[in-house]
Write an enzyme that holds these catalytic residues in place. Structure first.
Site, PDB file in Angstrom:
ATOM      1  N   ALA A   1      50.051 -19.509   4.299  1.00  0.00           N
ATOM      2  CA  ALA A   1      48.993 -19.741   3.315  1.00  0.00           C
ATOM      3  C   ALA A   1      49.673 -20.296   2.074  1.00  0.00           C
ATOM      4  O   ALA A   1      50.500 -19.622   1.456  1.00  0.00           O
ATOM      5  CB  ALA A   1      48.257 -18.443   3.008  1.00  0.00           C
TER       6      ALA A   1
ATOM      7  N   THR B   1      58.958  -8.718   2.203  1.00  0.00           N
ATOM      8  CA  THR B   1      57.507  -8.591   2.079  1.00  0.00           C
ATOM      9  C   THR B   1      57.067  -7.146   2.255  1.00  0.00           C
ATOM     10  O   THR B   1      56.192  -6.644   1.545  1.00  0.00           O
ATOM     11  CB  THR B   1      56.812  -9.484   3.122  1.00  0.00           C
ATOM     12  OG1 THR B   1      57.144 -10.848   2.872  1.00  0.00           O
ATOM     13  CG2 THR B   1      55.296  -9.318   3.066  1.00  0.00           C
TER      14      THR B   1
ATOM     15  N   GLU C   1      37.884 -11.462  38.305  1.00  0.00           N
ATOM     16  CA  GLU C   1      37.247 -11.864  39.562  1.00  0.00           C
ATOM     17  C   GLU C   1      36.532 -10.704  40.231  1.00  0.00           C
ATOM     18  O   GLU C   1      35.419 -10.865  40.763  1.00  0.00           O
ATOM     19  CB  GLU C   1      38.290 -12.438  40.531  1.00  0.00           C
ATOM     20  CG  GLU C   1      39.044 -13.652  40.004  1.00  0.00           C
ATOM     21  CD  GLU C   1      40.370 -13.265  39.362  1.00  0.00           C
ATOM     22  OE1 GLU C   1      41.350 -13.984  39.597  1.00  0.00           O
ATOM     23  OE2 GLU C   1      40.409 -12.252  38.622  1.00  0.00           O
TER      24      GLU C   1
END
Length: 323
Positions: free
Chosen positions: A157, A199, A55
């Protein structure tokens, strides 16, 4: 009578807010437009580190043209004063705008309606849309105030039959270049990205953003593990520990199957990205394991709703939001 194009201008302000993410964290990324006689006379979005606010920048750009104009802002202007700058509600009130259109009331107790009250007391007409936080780019802000944790996006995925790797463990690459590029775009919007210890040890993932011009948006790297992590990484022991991640409002969870299952079992899911490749692996590694849903009633209680579906090259992306 309310102008019919209020929603259009507010959506434009929400698009501006995307420029603030994630650089404004842990402050909310806000977008603001000032429109006078159908023309944009000022615009702004939250700057890196949270200041200046949207703003303030829009008012500075508009100057005297702000008087009698309409401010479109994604979040209720803040009402609390800070050593870093004045309250936006006061700045907007002093500018003598005719109208203020707000995308969402601020759940922050330091503002929580006080900003609107100040604007109305100054003579401005205030219209509040109460759009979902996700639509305004404020999901992280809302999740933190409601649950004291980051907004969590889980990315999967997978093949058409729900596998993330072949039976031999090969997983690079199931999806094509377009889908991987989209993943990097999502990484650039996150404060931190998380994978499991398995991972981390098997793939040594970089987890960076490899899009031209956005390399500096690479998120912090987190591992869900009880073991050690390399330099530049942070370890957490359980999904609930994400509440202690300093400055993180948007967390992306990428892998692997056990980590995805842990977050789902803990109910720590706000948004789900499913990238599907047109291939059947058969007997591969499932995308997720047991998450305790032994009845369909429990499964459907997650409240996932499809928000978007699009083609990315030969792959398909589905985006789900949790109610």
């Amino acid at each position: 009578m309310q102008p019919a194009d209020d929603a259009r201008w507010l959506a434009a302000a929400a698009a501006l807010a995307e420029r603030a993410r994630p650089l404004a964290s842990p402050n909310p990324g806000v977008g603001a437009l000032i429109v006078g006689k159908g023309v944009v006379v000022g615009r702004g979005w939250t700057m890196p580190g949270g200041r200046p606010h949207a703003e303030a920048l829009a008012l500075e750009a508009a100057g005297k043209a702000a008087r009698g104009a309409t401010l479109y802002v994604t979040l209720e202007p803040c009402a609390h004063r800070s050593t870093r700058g004045p309250a936006c509600a006061d700045l907007v009130a002093e500018a003598r705008l005719a109208r203020v259109v707000i995308g969402m009331r601020d759940p922050d107790p330091r503002t929580a309606g006080d900003g609107i009250s100040r604007l109305e007391a100054a003579g401005a007409e205030v219209r509040t849309f109460d759009w979902p936080a996700e639509k305004l780019g404020l999901a992280g802000h809302a999740a933190w105030l409601a649950h004291s944790r980051p907004h969590v996006t889980l990315k999967l995925a997978m093949s058409l039959d729900g596998c993330i790797a072949t039976s031999s463990g090969e997983s690079q690459w199931i999806t094509g270049k377009a889908a991987r590029t989209h993943t990097h775009r999502e990484r650039a919007r996150a404060d931190a990205i998380l994978v499991g210890g398995g991972t981390l040890r098997a793939d040594s993932p970089r987890l960076d953003v490899r899009l031209p011009g956005l390399e500096d948006r690479s998120p912090a790297r987190i591992a869900l593990t009880s073991g050690d992590v390399p330099e530049g990484w942070q370890a957490i022991r359980s999904p609930q520990d994400i509440a202690a991640l300093e400055g993180v409002r948007y967390l992306m969870v990428e892998g692997g199957a056990q980590t995805a299952s842990a977050f789902l079992a803990a109910g720590l899911l706000d948004r789900l990205l499913v990238y599907r490749a047109p291939v059947l692996l058969g007997g591969g590694t499932p995308a997720i394991g047991d998450i305790g849903h032994d009845t369909l009633e429990k499964a459907f209680a997650q409240g996932l709703t499809l928000q978007d579906r699009r083609q990315l090259g030969s792959d398909t992306l589905e985006v789900y939001q949790r109610a």
